[in-house]
Design a protein around this motif. Structure first.
Motif, PDB file in Angstrom:
ATOM      1  N   HIS A  63      -2.010   3.857  -3.190  1.00 35.40           N
ATOM      2  CA  HIS A  63      -1.253   3.846  -1.933  1.00 35.40           C
ATOM      3  C   HIS A  63      -2.211   3.904  -0.744  1.00 35.40           C
ATOM      4  O   HIS A  63      -2.286   4.892  -0.027  1.00 35.40           O
ATOM      5  CB  HIS A  63      -0.263   5.018  -1.893  1.00 35.40           C
ATOM      6  CG  HIS A  63       0.783   4.931  -2.935  1.00 35.40           C
ATOM      7  ND1 HIS A  63       1.475   6.014  -3.390  1.00 35.40           N
ATOM      8  CD2 HIS A  63       1.246   3.874  -3.652  1.00 35.40           C
ATOM      9  CE1 HIS A  63       2.336   5.626  -4.331  1.00 35.40           C
ATOM     10  NE2 HIS A  63       2.200   4.325  -4.496  1.00 35.40           N
ATOM     11  N   TYR A  64      -2.935   2.818  -0.541  1.00 34.09           N
ATOM     12  CA  TYR A  64      -3.976   2.809   0.481  1.00 34.09           C
ATOM     13  C   TYR A  64      -3.432   2.920   1.904  1.00 34.09           C
ATOM     14  O   TYR A  64      -4.167   3.257   2.824  1.00 34.09           O
ATOM     15  CB  TYR A  64      -4.889   1.577   0.334  1.00 34.09           C
ATOM     16  CG  TYR A  64      -4.170   0.257   0.369  1.00 34.09           C
ATOM     17  CD1 TYR A  64      -3.834  -0.348   1.576  1.00 34.09           C
ATOM     18  CD2 TYR A  64      -3.823  -0.395  -0.815  1.00 34.09           C
ATOM     19  CE1 TYR A  64      -3.174  -1.564   1.611  1.00 34.09           C
ATOM     20  CE2 TYR A  64      -3.157  -1.612  -0.792  1.00 34.09           C
ATOM     21  CZ  TYR A  64      -2.843  -2.193   0.425  1.00 34.09           C
ATOM     22  OH  TYR A  64      -2.175  -3.386   0.457  1.00 34.09           O
ATOM     23  N   SER A  65      -2.146   2.667   2.108  1.00 38.00           N
ATOM     24  CA  SER A  65      -1.565   2.837   3.444  1.00 38.00           C
ATOM     25  C   SER A  65      -1.259   4.306   3.754  1.00 38.00           C
ATOM     26  O   SER A  65      -1.043   4.658   4.908  1.00 38.00           O
ATOM     27  CB  SER A  65      -0.286   2.008   3.590  1.00 38.00           C
ATOM     28  OG  SER A  65      -0.602   0.633   3.602  1.00 38.00           O
ATOM     29  N   CYS A  66      -1.218   5.139   2.733  1.00 39.16           N
ATOM     30  CA  CYS A  66      -0.984   6.577   2.931  1.00 39.16           C
ATOM     31  C   CYS A  66      -2.322   7.226   3.274  1.00 39.16           C
ATOM     32  O   CYS A  66      -3.239   7.249   2.454  1.00 39.16           O
ATOM     33  CB  CYS A  66      -0.392   7.205   1.674  1.00 39.16           C
ATOM     34  SG  CYS A  66       1.247   6.572   1.274  1.00 39.16           S
TER      35      CYS A  66
ATOM     36  N   THR B 256      -4.171   6.634  -6.522  1.00 38.21           N
ATOM     37  CA  THR B 256      -2.725   6.406  -6.448  1.00 38.21           C
ATOM     38  C   THR B 256      -2.386   4.946  -6.139  1.00 38.21           C
ATOM     39  O   THR B 256      -1.263   4.519  -6.377  1.00 38.21           O
ATOM     40  CB  THR B 256      -2.091   7.281  -5.348  1.00 38.21           C
ATOM     41  OG1 THR B 256      -2.585   6.832  -4.077  1.00 38.21           O
ATOM     42  CG2 THR B 256      -2.406   8.757  -5.548  1.00 38.21           C
TER      43      THR B 256
ATOM     44  N   ASP C  30       5.362  -0.558  -5.623  1.00 39.64           N
ATOM     45  CA  ASP C  30       5.007  -0.067  -6.965  1.00 39.64           C
ATOM     46  C   ASP C  30       5.887  -0.718  -8.032  1.00 39.64           C
ATOM     47  O   ASP C  30       7.114  -0.695  -7.915  1.00 39.64           O
ATOM     48  CB  ASP C  30       5.195   1.451  -7.070  1.00 39.64           C
ATOM     49  CG  ASP C  30       4.115   2.241  -6.376  1.00 39.64           C
ATOM     50  OD1 ASP C  30       3.174   1.624  -5.838  1.00 39.64           O
ATOM     51  OD2 ASP C  30       4.223   3.478  -6.382  1.00 39.64           O
TER      52      ASP C  30
ATOM     53  N   GLY D 221       0.792  -1.221   0.000  1.00 39.13           N
ATOM     54  CA  GLY D 221       0.000   0.000   0.000  1.00 39.13           C
ATOM     55  C   GLY D 221       0.823   1.268   0.000  1.00 39.13           C
ATOM     56  O   GLY D 221       0.338   2.347   0.306  1.00 39.13           O
ATOM     57  N   THR D 222       2.118   1.128  -0.333  1.00 40.79           N
ATOM     58  CA  THR D 222       3.016   2.285  -0.421  1.00 40.79           C
ATOM     59  C   THR D 222       3.844   2.160  -1.700  1.00 40.79           C
ATOM     60  O   THR D 222       3.744   1.169  -2.434  1.00 40.79           O
ATOM     61  CB  THR D 222       3.997   2.342   0.782  1.00 40.79           C
ATOM     62  OG1 THR D 222       4.874   1.204   0.722  1.00 40.79           O
ATOM     63  CG2 THR D 222       3.269   2.361   2.113  1.00 40.79           C
ATOM     64  N   ALA D 223       4.710   3.136  -1.924  1.00 40.96           N
ATOM     65  CA  ALA D 223       5.590   3.121  -3.099  1.00 40.96           C
ATOM     66  C   ALA D 223       6.501   1.896  -3.115  1.00 40.96           C
ATOM     67  O   ALA D 223       6.981   1.495  -4.169  1.00 40.96           O
ATOM     68  CB  ALA D 223       6.433   4.394  -3.141  1.00 40.96           C
TER      69      ALA D 223
ATOM     70  N   GLN E 210       5.063  13.057  -6.553  1.00 41.70           N
ATOM     71  CA  GLN E 210       5.221  11.621  -6.356  1.00 41.70           C
ATOM     72  C   GLN E 210       6.617  11.232  -5.898  1.00 41.70           C
ATOM     73  O   GLN E 210       7.608  11.804  -6.344  1.00 41.70           O
ATOM     74  CB  GLN E 210       4.933  10.881  -7.676  1.00 41.70           C
ATOM     75  CG  GLN E 210       3.524  11.067  -8.170  1.00 41.70           C
ATOM     76  CD  GLN E 210       3.263  10.293  -9.447  1.00 41.70           C
ATOM     77  OE1 GLN E 210       4.144   9.675 -10.037  1.00 41.70           O
ATOM     78  NE2 GLN E 210       2.014  10.314  -9.898  1.00 41.70           N
ATOM     79  N   LYS E 211       6.634  10.234  -5.055  1.00 42.09           N
ATOM     80  CA  LYS E 211       7.881   9.566  -4.659  1.00 42.09           C
ATOM     81  C   LYS E 211       8.992  10.548  -4.298  1.00 42.09           C
ATOM     82  O   LYS E 211      10.086  10.517  -4.839  1.00 42.09           O
ATOM     83  CB  LYS E 211       8.325   8.589  -5.747  1.00 42.09           C
ATOM     84  CG  LYS E 211       7.334   7.446  -5.913  1.00 42.09           C
ATOM     85  CD  LYS E 211       7.728   6.529  -7.049  1.00 42.09           C
ATOM     86  CE  LYS E 211       6.752   5.391  -7.212  1.00 42.09           C
ATOM     87  NZ  LYS E 211       5.330   5.743  -7.282  1.00 42.09           N
TER      88      LYS E 211
END
Length: 161
Positions: free
Chosen positions: A150-153, A148, A39, A34-36, A85-86
Motif C-alpha cells: 500500500h505505497y499510497s499509505c 503491505t 487488492d 496503492g491502497t486496499a 488490516q482493512k
C-alpha cells in the motif's frame, strides 16, 4: 434497538464487505492505486484470512454489514508483529463507538495469538481513523514495516499489545 454484533467473516460476506470498503475509500477520496481498493484479496477476504494467526471480523447492525477489520501476520515482517488490516466503516456506523469495539475485538484476537505488537498503515487524510488509532494506544512511527503493497499509505503506526 437494533442488535450490534461483531463476528468472523463468512464466505457469503465477501461481496458485501468488498463493496462497503470500496465505497468508503471513494467517499474518503482515497487513491484507487496503492491502497486496499486494488487488492486482489479484497474480493476474497474470507479465503485470504484462512491462515494461521489471522482473523477478519465484520460488524453487523441488524443484518447489515457496516464495518470490518482484520488481524494477520505482517507480510515480510517480524513474526511478533501483526497488522491491523482493512479497517473500514460505513458512514452510518461512525461516531457511535463501534470503531472502538471493533478495535478491541481485533486487539484481543492479536493478544490471543501471542503477537507482541500491532502495526497499521493509513492515508494522511483519514483523520478520524488516526484519532481512533491514537485513542487505542497506537503511536506514529517514522517508517513503513513489512511489505503491505500500500505505497499510497504514508502514515505508519504501531502499538505494543
Amino acid at each position: 434497538m437494533t442488535e450490534i454484533k461483531i463476528r468472523p467473516i463468512q464466505r457469503e460476506d465477501n461481496s458485501k464487505v468488498a463493496e462497503m470498503i470500496r465505497y468508503v475509500l471513494v467517499e474518503q477520496g482515497a487513491p484507487k492505486v496503492g491502497t486496499a481498493y486494488e487488492d486482489k484479496a479484497l474480493d476474497q477476504l474470507f479465503e485470504t484470512f484462512q491462515k494461521e494467526r489471522a482473523e477478519y471480523f465484520v460488524l453487523l447492525v441488524g443484518d447489515t454489514i457496516l464495518g470490518s477489520a482484520g488481524i494477520a501476520p505482517l507480510e515480510n515482517g517480524d513474526p511478533e508483529i501483526c497488522e491491523l488490516q482493512k479497517m473500514y466503516f460505513d458512514p452510518e456506523a461512525r461516531g457511535r463507538g463501534l470503531g472502538s469495539q471493533m478495535m478491541q475485538k481485533c486487539l484481543d484476537f492479536a493478544k490471543s495469538q501471542a503477537y507482541s505488537e500491532c502495526y497499521i498503515e493509513t492515508l494522511p487524510n483519514m483523520k478520524a481513523a488516526q484519532k481512533l488509532y491514537l485513542k487505542s494506544g497506537f503511536e506514529h512511527i517514522p517508517e513503513r514495516l513489512g511489505d503491505t503493497g500500500h505505497y499510497s499509505c504514508t502514515v505508519f503506526m504501531k502499538k505494543k499489545i
